[in-house]
Write a protein that holds these residues in place. Structure first.
Motif, PDB file in Angstrom:
ATOM      1  N   LEU A   1       0.846  -1.202   0.000  1.00 15.49           N
ATOM      2  CA  LEU A   1       0.000   0.000   0.000  1.00 15.49           C
ATOM      3  C   LEU A   1       0.880   1.250   0.000  1.00 15.49           C
ATOM      4  CD1 LEU A   1      -2.783  -0.987   2.549  1.00 15.49           C
ATOM      5  CD2 LEU A   1      -2.861  -1.114   0.074  1.00 15.49           C
TER       6      LEU A   1
ATOM      7  N   ASN B   1      -1.702   5.407   9.766  1.00 17.53           N
ATOM      8  CA  ASN B   1      -1.333   5.005  11.144  1.00 17.53           C
ATOM      9  C   ASN B   1      -0.989   6.229  11.965  1.00 17.53           C
ATOM     10  OD1 ASN B   1      -1.675   2.291  11.374  1.00 17.53           O
ATOM     11  ND2 ASN B   1       0.404   1.753  10.708  1.00 17.53           N
TER      12      ASN B   1
ATOM     13  N   LYS C   1       4.416   4.951  -7.732  1.00 17.77           N
ATOM     14  CA  LYS C   1       3.384   4.275  -6.934  1.00 17.77           C
ATOM     15  C   LYS C   1       2.059   4.179  -7.675  1.00 17.77           C
ATOM     16  CE  LYS C   1       5.483   5.641  -2.591  1.00 17.77           C
ATOM     17  NZ  LYS C   1       5.349   6.357  -1.322  1.00 17.77           N
TER      18      LYS C   1
ATOM     19  N   LYS D   1       6.979   1.268  -7.028  1.00 18.98           N
ATOM     20  CA  LYS D   1       7.060   2.345  -6.024  1.00 18.98           C
ATOM     21  C   LYS D   1       7.930   3.468  -6.557  1.00 18.98           C
ATOM     22  CE  LYS D   1       5.136   0.743  -2.055  1.00 18.98           C
ATOM     23  NZ  LYS D   1       4.086   1.431  -1.355  1.00 18.98           N
TER      24      LYS D   1
ATOM     25  N   ASP E   1      -5.307  -0.796  11.237  1.00 21.67           N
ATOM     26  CA  ASP E   1      -5.735  -2.212  11.162  1.00 21.67           C
ATOM     27  C   ASP E   1      -7.077  -2.342  10.445  1.00 21.67           C
ATOM     28  OD1 ASP E   1      -3.477  -3.008  12.477  1.00 21.67           O
ATOM     29  OD2 ASP E   1      -4.447  -3.410  14.417  1.00 21.67           O
TER      30      ASP E   1
ATOM     31  N   GLY F   1       2.388  -6.147   7.662  1.00 21.75           N
ATOM     32  CA  GLY F   1       2.334  -4.707   7.452  1.00 21.75           C
ATOM     33  C   GLY F   1       1.278  -4.379   6.410  1.00 21.75           C
ATOM     34  N   ASP F   2       1.657  -3.613   5.378  1.00 19.73           N
ATOM     35  CA  ASP F   2       0.687  -3.289   4.341  1.00 19.73           C
ATOM     36  C   ASP F   2       1.014  -4.017   3.033  1.00 19.73           C
ATOM     37  OD1 ASP F   2       3.035  -2.008   3.818  1.00 19.73           O
ATOM     38  OD2 ASP F   2       2.141  -0.032   3.380  1.00 19.73           O
TER      39      ASP F   2
ATOM     40  N   HIS G   1      -2.994   3.296  15.116  1.00 21.72           N
ATOM     41  CA  HIS G   1      -2.704   1.949  14.639  1.00 21.72           C
ATOM     42  C   HIS G   1      -3.956   1.117  14.428  1.00 21.72           C
ATOM     43  CE1 HIS G   1       0.821  -0.694  14.061  1.00 21.72           C
ATOM     44  NE2 HIS G   1      -0.076  -1.683  14.290  1.00 21.72           N
TER      45      HIS G   1
ATOM     46  N   GLY H   1       1.172   5.042   1.181  1.00 24.70           N
ATOM     47  CA  GLY H   1       0.660   6.042   2.144  1.00 24.70           C
ATOM     48  C   GLY H   1      -0.017   5.453   3.356  1.00 24.70           C
ATOM     49  N   PHE H   2       0.237   4.247   3.643  1.00 23.68           N
ATOM     50  CA  PHE H   2      -0.417   3.616   4.807  1.00 23.68           C
ATOM     51  C   PHE H   2       0.169   4.119   6.126  1.00 23.68           C
ATOM     52  CE2 PHE H   2      -0.663   0.114   7.914  1.00 23.68           C
ATOM     53  CZ  PHE H   2      -2.061   0.088   8.065  1.00 23.68           C
ATOM     54  N   LYS H   3       1.411   4.403   6.133  1.00 23.05           N
ATOM     55  CA  LYS H   3       2.052   4.895   7.377  1.00 23.05           C
ATOM     56  C   LYS H   3       1.379   6.153   7.890  1.00 23.05           C
ATOM     57  CE  LYS H   3       6.667   5.860   9.237  1.00 23.05           C
ATOM     58  NZ  LYS H   3       6.337   7.123   9.827  1.00 23.05           N
TER      59      LYS H   3
ATOM     60  N   ARG I   1      -1.722 -11.980   2.979  1.00 19.31           N
ATOM     61  CA  ARG I   1      -1.063 -10.791   3.572  1.00 19.31           C
ATOM     62  C   ARG I   1       0.256 -11.237   4.141  1.00 19.31           C
ATOM     63  NH1 ARG I   1      -1.883  -8.298   9.236  1.00 19.31           N
ATOM     64  NH2 ARG I   1      -0.706  -6.325   9.034  1.00 19.31           N
TER      65      ARG I   1
HETATM   66  N1  LIG Z   1      -1.849  -0.077  11.651  1.00 15.81           N
HETATM   67  C1  LIG Z   1      -0.843  -0.885  11.374  1.00 15.81           C
HETATM   68  N2  LIG Z   1       0.258  -0.437  10.941  1.00 15.81           N
HETATM   69  C2  LIG Z   1       1.269  -1.240  10.579  1.00 15.81           C
HETATM   70  C3  LIG Z   1       1.184  -2.570  10.734  1.00 15.81           C
HETATM   71  N3  LIG Z   1       2.345  -3.116  10.331  1.00 15.81           N
HETATM   72  C4  LIG Z   1       3.131  -2.144   9.965  1.00 15.81           C
HETATM   73  N4  LIG Z   1       2.492  -0.972  10.093  1.00 15.81           N
HETATM   74  C5  LIG Z   1       2.957   0.296   9.764  1.00 15.81           C
HETATM   75  O1  LIG Z   1       2.826   0.450   8.428  1.00 15.81           O
HETATM   76  C6  LIG Z   1       3.749   1.375   7.994  1.00 15.81           C
HETATM   77  C7  LIG Z   1       4.349   0.937   6.733  1.00 15.81           C
HETATM   78  O2  LIG Z   1       5.309   1.740   6.317  1.00 15.81           O
HETATM   79  P1  LIG Z   1       5.503   2.233   4.870  1.00 15.81           P
HETATM   80  O3  LIG Z   1       5.053   1.205   3.903  1.00 15.81           O
HETATM   81  O4  LIG Z   1       6.910   2.593   4.778  1.00 15.81           O
HETATM   82  O5  LIG Z   1       4.620   3.482   4.774  1.00 15.81           O
HETATM   83  P2  LIG Z   1       3.996   4.214   3.465  1.00 15.81           P
HETATM   84  O6  LIG Z   1       3.418   5.275   4.035  1.00 15.81           O
HETATM   85  O7  LIG Z   1       3.045   3.253   2.920  1.00 15.81           O
HETATM   86  O8  LIG Z   1       5.207   4.334   2.566  1.00 15.81           O
HETATM   87  P3  LIG Z   1       5.452   3.833   1.159  1.00 15.81           P
HETATM   88  O9  LIG Z   1       5.314   2.443   1.221  1.00 15.81           O
HETATM   89  O10 LIG Z   1       6.770   4.087   0.840  1.00 15.81           O
HETATM   90  O11 LIG Z   1       4.454   4.313   0.295  1.00 15.81           O
HETATM   91  C8  LIG Z   1       4.675   1.517   9.126  1.00 15.81           C
HETATM   92  O12 LIG Z   1       4.495   2.801   9.769  1.00 15.81           O
HETATM   93  C9  LIG Z   1       4.354   0.480  10.081  1.00 15.81           C
HETATM   94  O13 LIG Z   1       4.535   0.878  11.415  1.00 15.81           O
HETATM   95  C10 LIG Z   1      -0.005  -3.099  11.234  1.00 15.81           C
HETATM   96  O14 LIG Z   1      -0.208  -4.297  11.416  1.00 15.81           O
HETATM   97  N5  LIG Z   1      -0.978  -2.211  11.515  1.00 15.81           N
END
Ligand SMILES: Nc1nc2c(ncn2[C@@H]2O[C@H](COP(=O)(O)OP(=O)(O)OP(=O)(O)O)[C@@H](O)[C@H]2O)c(=O)[nH]1
Length: 866
Positions: free
Chosen positions: A731, A738, A848, A844, A747, A772-773, A743, A733-735, A769
């Motif tokens: 994904l 969060n 992206k 990416k 989820d 993470g994402d 968090h 922009g998932f960070k 899965r």
């Molecule tokens: N809510 C939640 N967050 C998670 C989980 N596992 C990992 N993360 C968070 O997901 C984020 C993933 O980071 P990135 O993929 O670098 O974030 P991004 O914003 O998507 O960045 P790009 O991938 O580069 O687009 C991190 O902040 C992790 O802490 C989870 O099970 N639940």
């Protein structure tokens, strides 16, 4: 000189007993007496006949002579008268005239005749007749004269000059005989007859006078025609009649006298001894006879009288001989009836007699044993046995062995007695055959040995005690059970070792002493104080008038333990949580426990006797079943999970463990089936498996499951020559979500994203899965890349579509890297996933929210970027 014949040798060697000799002498005496009696009877018989014959011969001769003597003077008188008449021959015809001259002549003639008649009593009359029988002169009665005249007339001329006799002439009932002589003239012409009438009754009187008073018969007959003149005793109708019989033949043959010992009378049919005698001068014979029967009757009477004494003597001798013989036989029978062997030895030790038992059992013959030394019957080792036996009391046997005819040695007990045999000093040897006794003794000893061995080898204790409980006999097993020494054992009382019953009770049980068999369980105490369970079988026995308790003791500790174990097993069986079935090797159910009844939904009775294949819900083929049984028998158990069918039709898993029960020979006797309910286990297993293979947040397959499925899909693709696509999705922009919403909100977005992406995919596709994402999409069986692209573009679209969660609008996008299989450089799942990962990074980096393909040549390609 040749030896006497064998039977005689044997007789001589037998040395008859005095009684035997006496019996023999008596027998010979009897035989002689009998012979003598027979000879005497025969000779007396002959003598009686001879005596009678002599008497009769004498009588007949005497009478014949007497008659001769009677007739001769009559004859002479007749002749002298004739002579006188012939002198006056020419005047004779005038004798009948009544002239004086003739009268004087008549007187002269009559006087001469009368002198004759007066001289002979036998003469009844005398007369002179003319040539035709007419009486000229007569001495007595008219009647006689007339009758005689008639006879003389019938005579006619007499042929010669001999006295002629008539037949019997009955005159005044008196038999008469006429004797006549012719008177001839000078020229020979018969001119007259001189006749004498003889009284036959006088002759009969004579006969009667001399006839013995023994029934004899005397007859006077004519010798020319056998006509009867006189018979005493008289018999009616016989006078003047001739008879045809043997005597007549003899007379005709010229016999003058004779004796016929057996002459059957033709008159009365009686057989007589007959003597006859012819008269010297005249044609008559006298026959004197006596009935043979009468002669022999008398002889018989005398013979019986004579023989009576002989018979009495014979009877006495016979009785004596019989008595002696019986005594001898009794003695011999007694001697022979003795089953022991009896030998009589002389003073030299030689066998002079032996009994039947010795003969039969030893097979000895008299010819080989008699006169042989008794020692020849003995083995060398027993040579002095007679001396030893002599030193012993008579009722004490001396063991030795006798040789039989086969040279076998027969064991005997020998006794010796001194005595006399036939009046000479002798020794009596009595031998008792003890071979059977010894054999029985050996058998008995072997039997005792066997029993002792059995008693000693038995593991059960055996005891014999008095009724007061004192132990008197026991076997080693009983001693070992109690742990005492032999010395200590014999001092024990039942109260010392029995630990269950109080002493009073014990004394009551043991002292009852009856023959009833008693079977009780008790506990015995060892010497060291430890106790053990026993089973006692006992009964009362009587021996030499005393009563005892005999019993066996079996240590049943092991059995008790086994019983306890069995009870435990039974309890465990019936109350086990697992279902248990016991079947025969062919699967017939013999026993089930409550748990199995519950598992199967049947009552126990419904399961007993059924086949255990009933339990399986699966259609186990015969081959499969046979394989299970083979495995079971080979390894002793078989275990697997099977599906069972409840009576109501439900199927559920059970762990089935089969094990076998073998007998002592190793043969399988039973199968034991143990059913364990593994439903919850299965559920847990499934849960664990789920846990291991799914992502806990989204419920999607996790990396592990993905790896499995990917590997399977790759294998299938390889096998079928198909293609597959693997998309790695991260994904964008998932960070920020969060970070901005927490968090948890992240989820929830992940969960919603997973749900939304899953809806885009087909059944058979996999959305996983990785953490993470990051997600992975597996698209198997993809023939065309366009189709892959189509699906993934929809994924991109769905991923970038905003989510409204708790009134918060959230939006992310996805970068997707796609790796295709088959590829030249990729062989395994890891490689394929790594390729997709690289392509995703490429996406990416490429800005992206896009797709990047890693094609089969390993080149990245952005479909949008061309
Ligand atoms: N809510 C939640 N967050 C998670 C989980 N596992 C990992 N993360 C968070 O997901 C984020 C993933 O980071 P990135 O993929 O670098 O974030 P991004 O914003 O998507 O960045 P790009 O991938 O580069 O687009 C991190 O902040 C992790 O802490 C989870 O099970 N639940």
């Amino acid at each position: 000189m040749s030896a006497p014949p064998k039977p005689i040798r044997r007789l001589l060697s037998a040395r008859l007993a005095p009684a035997g000799v006496l019996s023999l002498v008596m027998g010979l005496g009897i035989a002689c007496l009998i012979l003598q009696s027979v000879v005497h009877l025969w000779s007396s018989h002959e003598h009686a006949l001879e005596e009678a014959a002599d008497s009769l011969s004498g009588l007949s001769a005497t009478l014949a002579s007497r008659l001769d003597a009677t007739l001769r003077p009559i004859d002479a008188c007749t002749r002298s008268t004739r002579q006188s008449l012939q002198g006056v021959g020419p005047v004779l015809p005038r004798l009948a005239d009544r002239t004086d001259h003739s009268l004087s002549l008549q007187e002269w003639a009559r006087t001469g005749l009368a002198q004759c008649v007066a001289s002979f009593d036998e003469l009844a009359d005398m007369m002179v007749t003319d040539a035709k029988g007419e009486p000229l002169v007569r001495v007595r009665g008219e009647a006689v004269g007339q009758a005689v005249g008639e006879v003389l007339r019938k005579l006619g001329e007499s042929p010669d000059d001999v006295l002629w006799f008539s037949g019997v002439l009955m005159t005044r009932d008196q038999p008469m005989l006429v004797a006549a002589l012719p008177v001839r003239a000078a020229d020979g012409e018969v001119i007259a007859q001189v006749a004498a009438v003889i009284r036959l009754d006088r002759v009969a009187g004579l006969f009667e006078a001399v006839r013995p008073a023994d029934g004899s018969v005397i007859a006077l007959r004519r010798s020319d025609d056998t006509r009867l003149l006189v018979r005493v005793p008289p018999q009616e109708g016989t006078l003047d009649r001739g008879v045809a019989y043997r005597l007549a033949d003899e007379l005709r043959a010229g016999s003058r006298k004779g004796l016929l010992p057996e002459l059957r009378s033709p008159v009365d049919g009686v057989t007589r001894v007959t003597a006859y005698h012819r008269l010297e001068t005249y044609p008559f014979y006298v026959a004197a006879s006596r009935s043979r029967a009468e002669i022999l009757d008398r002889w018989l009477w005398h013979a019986m009288a004579d023989s009576g004494i002989n018979i009495l003597l014979i009877a006495m001798l016979s009785f004596g001989a019989h008595a002696l013989g019986r005594r001898e036989r009794n003695f011999r029978a007694l001697f022979d009836a003795v089953s022991d062997f009896l030998f009589v030895l002389d003073d030299q030790g030689r066998v002079i007699h032996f009994n039947r038992s010795a003969r039969h059992r030893l097979g000895m013959r008299a010819s080989t044993l008699l006169q042989q030394p008794f020692a020849s019957l003995l083995d060398d080792a027993d040579a002095g046995v007679l001396e030893r036996a002599a030193a012993l009391a008579q009722d004490t046997g001396c063991p030795c062995a006798l040789k039989s005819d086969h040279d076998e040695m027969l064991p005997v007990e020998l006794r010796l007695m001194a005595g006399k045999w036939n009046g000479l000093p002798a020794r009596f040897v009595l031998c008792r055959d003890v071979s059977e006794l010894m054999q029985q003794q050996k058998l008995l000893e072997r039997e005792v040995e066997r029993y002792q061995l059995a008693l000693e080898r038995t593991r059960d204790g055996i005891f014999l005690m008095r009724l007061n409980g004192d132990l008197i006999e026991y076997n080693s097993a009983f001693r070992d059970m109690l742990g005492y020494s032999d010395e200590e054992m014999l001092r024990l009382n039942v109260t010392d070792w029995d630990a269950r019953f109080p002493p009073e009770e014990l004394r009551r049980i043991v002292g009852a002493g009856g023959a009833d068999h008693l079977l009780i369980e008790s506990r015995h105490r060892r010497r060291d104080g430890s106790e053990f369970d026993v089973e006692i079988g006992a009964c009362g026995v009587a021996w030499s008038g005393e009563k005892f308790r005999f019993g066996t003791v079996r240590d049943i500790s092991g059995r008790k333990r086994a019983e306890a174990r069995l009870r435990l097993y039974s309890e465990a069986f019936h109350h086990a949580a697992e279902g248990i079935a016991i079947t025969t090797p062919d699967g017939t159910v013999q026993e089930v426990n409550d748990a199995l009844c519950e598992i199967m939904g049947y009552r126990r009775a419904e399961l007993i006797g059924r086949n255990d294949r009933l339990f399986s819900a699966e259609d186990t083929s015969d081959a499969r079943f046979a394989e299970i049984i083979r495995t079971l028998h080979r390894h002793g158990f078989w275990r697997d999970q099977i599906m069972v069918r409840h009576r109501d039709g439900r199927r559920y898993p059970q762990q089935l463990t089969l094990s076998v029960v073998r007998d002592e020979a190793g043969k399988v006797t039973h199968h034991v089936a143990l059913f364990s309910d593994i439903s919850s286990l299965k559920e847990n297993e499934r849960a664990l498996q789920d846990l291991a293979n799914t992502d806990s947040l989204t419920g999607l397959p996790n990396r592990a499951l993905l790896a499995t499925r990917l590997a399977a899909a790759m294998a299938e693709a390889r096998q079928r020559g198909r293609a597959l696509a693997l998309a790695y999705l991260d994904l964008d922009g998932f960070k920020a979500v969060n970070d901005r919403h927490g968090h948890a909100m992240g989820d929830r977005l992940l969960v919603s994203m997973a749900s939304r992406l899953a809806q885009v995919l087909r059944q058979g596709d996999t959305l996983a899965r990785l953490g993470g994402d990051e997600f992975v999409i597996l698209l198997p069986d993809q023939a065309k890349q366009a189709d892959i692209l189509h699906v993934l573009e929809r994924v991109l679209a769905e991923a970038s579509r905003p989510f409204l969660i708790d009134d918060i609008l959230l939006q992310v996008s996805a970068s997707i890297g796609v790796s295709l299989f088959p590829q030249d450089e990729v062989e395994d799942a890891e490689g394929l996933l790594a390729g997709a990962d690289q392509a995703m990074y490429r996406a990416k980096r490429s800005g992206k929210n896009r797709l990047v393909f890693l094609d089969r040549g390993g080149q990245m390609r952005d479909p949008e970027g061309g």
